[in-house]
Write an enzyme that holds these catalytic residues in place. Structure first.
Site, PDB file in Angstrom:
ATOM      1  N   TRP A  19       0.816  -1.222   0.000  1.00 21.67           N
ATOM      2  CA  TRP A  19       0.000   0.000   0.000  1.00 21.67           C
ATOM      3  C   TRP A  19       0.847   1.268   0.000  1.00 21.67           C
ATOM      4  O   TRP A  19       1.833   1.375   0.735  1.00 21.67           O
ATOM      5  CB  TRP A  19      -0.886   0.010   1.252  1.00 21.67           C
ATOM      6  CG  TRP A  19      -1.535   1.331   1.524  1.00 21.67           C
ATOM      7  CD1 TRP A  19      -1.021   2.372   2.239  1.00 21.67           C
ATOM      8  CD2 TRP A  19      -2.824   1.760   1.076  1.00 21.67           C
ATOM      9  NE1 TRP A  19      -1.911   3.415   2.269  1.00 21.67           N
ATOM     10  CE2 TRP A  19      -3.025   3.064   1.564  1.00 21.67           C
ATOM     11  CE3 TRP A  19      -3.836   1.163   0.312  1.00 21.67           C
ATOM     12  CZ2 TRP A  19      -4.190   3.799   1.318  1.00 21.67           C
ATOM     13  CZ3 TRP A  19      -4.997   1.888   0.069  1.00 21.67           C
ATOM     14  CH2 TRP A  19      -5.166   3.186   0.575  1.00 21.67           C
ATOM     15  N   ASP A  22      -0.148   9.198   0.593  1.00 24.35           N
ATOM     16  CA  ASP A  22       0.301  10.555   0.255  1.00 24.35           C
ATOM     17  C   ASP A  22       1.765  10.692  -0.173  1.00 24.35           C
ATOM     18  O   ASP A  22       2.655  10.070   0.418  1.00 24.35           O
ATOM     19  CB  ASP A  22       0.169  11.485   1.465  1.00 24.35           C
ATOM     20  CG  ASP A  22      -1.124  11.359   2.219  1.00 24.35           C
ATOM     21  OD1 ASP A  22      -1.978  10.564   1.820  1.00 24.35           O
ATOM     22  OD2 ASP A  22      -1.258  12.062   3.232  1.00 24.35           O
ATOM     23  N   TRP A  46      -4.155   0.235   3.999  1.00 23.68           N
ATOM     24  CA  TRP A  46      -3.545   1.256   4.858  1.00 23.68           C
ATOM     25  C   TRP A  46      -3.234   0.678   6.237  1.00 23.68           C
ATOM     26  O   TRP A  46      -4.008  -0.103   6.780  1.00 23.68           O
ATOM     27  CB  TRP A  46      -4.500   2.455   4.973  1.00 23.68           C
ATOM     28  CG  TRP A  46      -3.887   3.609   5.708  1.00 23.68           C
ATOM     29  CD1 TRP A  46      -3.136   4.600   5.163  1.00 23.68           C
ATOM     30  CD2 TRP A  46      -3.965   3.879   7.116  1.00 23.68           C
ATOM     31  NE1 TRP A  46      -2.734   5.471   6.149  1.00 23.68           N
ATOM     32  CE2 TRP A  46      -3.227   5.069   7.355  1.00 23.68           C
ATOM     33  CE3 TRP A  46      -4.578   3.244   8.192  1.00 23.68           C
ATOM     34  CZ2 TRP A  46      -3.093   5.629   8.630  1.00 23.68           C
ATOM     35  CZ3 TRP A  46      -4.437   3.802   9.463  1.00 23.68           C
ATOM     36  CH2 TRP A  46      -3.709   4.977   9.667  1.00 23.68           C
ATOM     37  N   TRP A  81       3.561   9.784   9.716  1.00 21.18           N
ATOM     38  CA  TRP A  81       2.569  10.303   8.767  1.00 21.18           C
ATOM     39  C   TRP A  81       3.120  11.456   7.935  1.00 21.18           C
ATOM     40  O   TRP A  81       4.310  11.745   7.967  1.00 21.18           O
ATOM     41  CB  TRP A  81       1.287  10.679   9.514  1.00 21.18           C
ATOM     42  CG  TRP A  81       0.525   9.451   9.968  1.00 21.18           C
ATOM     43  CD1 TRP A  81       0.887   8.146   9.810  1.00 21.18           C
ATOM     44  CD2 TRP A  81      -0.720   9.432  10.674  1.00 21.18           C
ATOM     45  NE1 TRP A  81      -0.051   7.322  10.361  1.00 21.18           N
ATOM     46  CE2 TRP A  81      -1.056   8.073  10.889  1.00 21.18           C
ATOM     47  CE3 TRP A  81      -1.592  10.426  11.134  1.00 21.18           C
ATOM     48  CZ2 TRP A  81      -2.225   7.700  11.552  1.00 21.18           C
ATOM     49  CZ3 TRP A  81      -2.759  10.054  11.790  1.00 21.18           C
ATOM     50  CH2 TRP A  81      -3.065   8.697  11.995  1.00 21.18           C
ATOM     51  N   ARG A 145      -2.602  17.726  11.862  1.00 16.97           N
ATOM     52  CA  ARG A 145      -1.593  16.968  11.097  1.00 16.97           C
ATOM     53  C   ARG A 145      -1.168  17.620   9.779  1.00 16.97           C
ATOM     54  O   ARG A 145      -1.787  18.535   9.291  1.00 16.97           O
ATOM     55  CB  ARG A 145      -2.092  15.551  10.831  1.00 16.97           C
ATOM     56  CG  ARG A 145      -3.388  15.411  10.081  1.00 16.97           C
ATOM     57  CD  ARG A 145      -3.756  13.921  10.000  1.00 16.97           C
ATOM     58  NE  ARG A 145      -4.988  13.694   9.282  1.00 16.97           N
ATOM     59  CZ  ARG A 145      -6.194  13.702   9.838  1.00 16.97           C
ATOM     60  NH1 ARG A 145      -6.344  13.950  11.133  1.00 16.97           N
ATOM     61  NH2 ARG A 145      -7.274  13.474   9.104  1.00 16.97           N
ATOM     62  N   ASP A 233     -11.137  15.718   4.028  1.00 21.61           N
ATOM     63  CA  ASP A 233     -11.251  14.372   4.572  1.00 21.61           C
ATOM     64  C   ASP A 233     -12.658  13.799   4.363  1.00 21.61           C
ATOM     65  O   ASP A 233     -12.831  12.599   4.189  1.00 21.61           O
ATOM     66  CB  ASP A 233     -10.944  14.482   6.076  1.00 21.61           C
ATOM     67  CG  ASP A 233     -10.746  13.143   6.736  1.00 21.61           C
ATOM     68  OD1 ASP A 233     -10.464  12.169   6.029  1.00 21.61           O
ATOM     69  OD2 ASP A 233     -10.879  13.089   7.967  1.00 21.61           O
TER      70      ASP A 233
HETATM   71  C1  FRU Z   1      -4.107  11.867   4.066  1.00 19.99           C
HETATM   72  C2  FRU Z   1      -3.667  11.380   5.434  1.00 19.99           C
HETATM   73  C3  FRU Z   1      -2.925  12.442   6.203  1.00 19.99           C
HETATM   74  C4  FRU Z   1      -2.121  11.624   7.167  1.00 19.99           C
HETATM   75  C5  FRU Z   1      -1.748  10.421   6.345  1.00 19.99           C
HETATM   76  C6  FRU Z   1      -1.703   9.127   7.103  1.00 19.99           C
HETATM   77  O1  FRU Z   1      -4.350  10.833   3.181  1.00 19.99           O
HETATM   78  O2  FRU Z   1      -4.784  10.903   6.156  1.00 19.99           O
HETATM   79  O3  FRU Z   1      -3.764  13.400   6.810  1.00 19.99           O
HETATM   80  O4  FRU Z   1      -0.991  12.315   7.640  1.00 19.99           O
HETATM   81  O5  FRU Z   1      -2.725  10.320   5.322  1.00 19.99           O
HETATM   82  O6  FRU Z   1      -1.278   8.076   6.283  1.00 19.99           O
END
Ligand code: FRU
Length: 540
Positions: A19, A22, A46, A81, A145, A233
């Site tokens: 997988w 971002d 994920w 992340w 984040r 989101d």
């Molecule tokens: C976006 C996200 C970010 C986070 C990351 C986690 O796709 O949810 O906000 O940092 O992916 O994998």
């Protein structure tokens, strides 16, 4: 071998297996483009997120490197992340990223290269004082984040933005810092829009109103607009808006509040999320990376052993002709993959016609096409109050006076599988033409567990302009751009018959009234042969 299935792409960035999500910390450093990405080394879904890493000379031919950062500290044990890179004036490279802590709190962490003289940046050090930021009062532990690249303020400090939300209002917080270790929260917010949910992967950067060059993130002053982007989101799309940034008050105001961040323009009307730009000082351009997920089932992803691609990197600049949108275009290096080209001049498409284009194999293509409407028909055609939308008006099979017309890509011989990418033009009651650009996935695959919606939106066409498009086809991804990049649509499609040598490309015109004349240039595209880095490869 399921990992090497036909759905694998040939010139898009993807890991060898498992997988990806971002793009993270894209940067040009000591002669190499670096690309980091959210990666699960253990499965095609994920979870267990680490930073994957690859390098390239041209953003096309990539070499996979060892994982850059893995969860090994209390402050990122639930995931390393998303984050961004900043290059300081002395050349030093700073990486800020979000860690999900042992209690799943989102905190920001600092990392830097263990050996700044290593152009490959193989080893990374996490700062001993991490985390450098924790959620401020009033912000929930899981709504904090994705730090941006830092930019310089007129006070001589560095400033970063971090996405969040308060109730259902998406917001972007600002912090100032001098050393990337201690930070000061700026009162108020950079910007927020109610009803847009959590803002992930906020991006904030200047564009020039006078030149085509990209700008370093710290540039501000006259002749500049600032782009703000948020990944929503709640609806999983990337929205941007153009506006004016005031360094002193630390605020940004949209040019047009009705097309504000999250409620107006999207980078892409297909599958494209969590994108991030960087300033490429090597070629003086701003480059946009975006994550392109799968639109088949999770079951299918697990079975094939991998999930997700990155879209081809795109240059972004202000569209100085309209002043109201950006232009996105695949980086010029993509053209180095072009092999043989076939040209078609002034192909006439009568209403209701389909014309095969003999280009040989059609799974790896770069298509550039122009379309001219029939002037006499346009005069004859009556005005219409049709409320067209790509998603809800019957797709490529619908017939209007002036469209749909365009290309059928990844089509099999019998056309049971085909992905139409097309224009649809409406002559409005004011007599003016309104143009839409769409991609129809309803017949893209005989498989039943794949997304079959129709993507697209309105595209501005100025007086005297021809309709133009560019389509990049790479096995299971179709990236389409119209009017020089005013709009883009990225589709993931999963044909079962239109694969390898069986895939074809055709022109079509489903209009009832207007003939269309089309001229095209279609290139076969080479593969990029993305592979692991090995020590015997020469560095320079
Ligand atoms: C976006 C996200 C970010 C986070 C990351 C986690 O796709 O949810 O906000 O940092 O992916 O994998």
């Amino acid at each position: 071998n399921t990992v090497l299935s036909w759905q694998r792409t040939a010139f898009h960035f993807q890991p060898e297996k498992n997988w990806m999500n971002d793009p993270n910390g894209p940067v040009f450093y000591k002669g190499w483009y670096h690309f980091f990405y959210q990666y699960n080394p253990n499965a095609a879904v994920w979870g267990d997120i680490v930073w994957g890493h690859a390098v390239s000379r041209d953003m096309i031919h990539w070499l996979h490197l060892p994982l850059a950062m893995v969860p090994d500290q209390w402050y990122d044990i639930n995931g390393v992340w998303t984050g961004s890179a900043t290059i300081l004036p002395d050349g030093q490279l700073i990486m800020l990223y979000t860690g999900s802590t042992n209690e799943s709190v989102q905190v920001q962490n600092l990392a830097y290269p263990a050996d700044p003289s290593d152009p490959l940046l193989i080893n990374w050090v996490k700062y001993s004082g991490n985390p450098v930021l924790v959620p401020p009062p009033g912000i929930a532990a899981k709504d904090f984040r994705d730090p941006t690249t830092a930019w310089y303020t007129s006070e001589g400090k560095w400033r970063i933005a971090i996405g969040s939300k308060i109730n259902k209002t998406g917001i972007s917080l600002l912090y100032d810092t001098e050393d990337f270790k201690t930070y000061e929260l700026i009162d108020g917010i950079l910007h927020g829009v109610s009803g847009t949910g959590m803002w992930e992967c906020v991006d904030f950067y200047p564009v020039s109103t006078t030149t085509k060059n990209g700008l370093d993130t710290s540039i501000n002053g006259p002749g500049i607009k600032h782009v703000m982007k948020a990944s929503r989101d709640d609806d999983r799309n990337d929205y941007y808006a153009l506006g004016t940034y005031d360094d002193k008050t630390a605020t940004w105001i949209p040019d047009n509040p009705t097309i504000d961040v999250g409620i107006g323009i999207r980078y892409d009307y297909g599958l494209f999320y969590a994108s991030k730009t960087f300033y490429d000082q090597n070629k003086k351009r701003r480059v946009l990376w975006g994550w392109v997920g799968e639109s088949d089932s999770e079951y299918a992803d697990v079975k094939k052993g991998w999930a997700s691609l990155q879209g081809l990197p795109r240059t972004v600049e202000l569209d100085q002709k309209t002043g109201t949108n950006l232009l996105q275009w695949p980086v010029e290096e993509v053209e180095s993959l072009r092999l043989t080209s076939t040209k078609f001049d002034n192909v006439e498409l009568k209403p209701g016609s389909v014309v095969p284009l003999d280009v040989g194999p059609a799974t790896q293509l770069d298509i550039v096409a122009e379309f001219v409407l029939d002037k006499d028909a346009l005069k004859r055609i009556g005005e219409s109050n049709e409320e067209f939308s790509c998603s809800n008006s019957g797709g490529a099979a619908h017939r209007g006076a002036i469209g749909p017309f365009g290309l059928l890509v990844l089509a099999d011989k019998s056309l049971t599988e085909q992905t139409p990418v097309y224009f649809y033009v409406v002559k409005g009651i004011d007599g003016k033409l309104k143009t839409f650009f769409c991609a129809d996935q309803t017949r893209s695959s005989e498989a039943s567990d794949v997304n079959k919606i129709i993507y697209g939106n309105y595209v501005p066409v100025l007086e005297g302009e021809k309709l133009s498009l560019r389509i990049l086809v790479d096995h299971s991804i179709v990236e389409s751009f119209a009017q020089g990049g005013r709009i883009s649509i990225t589709s993931r499609v999963y044909p079962t018959k239109a694969i390898y040598g069986a895939a074809r490309v055709l022109l079509f015109n489903n209009a009832t009234e207007s003939s269309i004349t089309s001229s095209l240039d279609i290139w076969q595209m080479n593969s990029a042969f993305i592979r692991p880095y090995s020590n015997d490869q020469k560095l320079f």
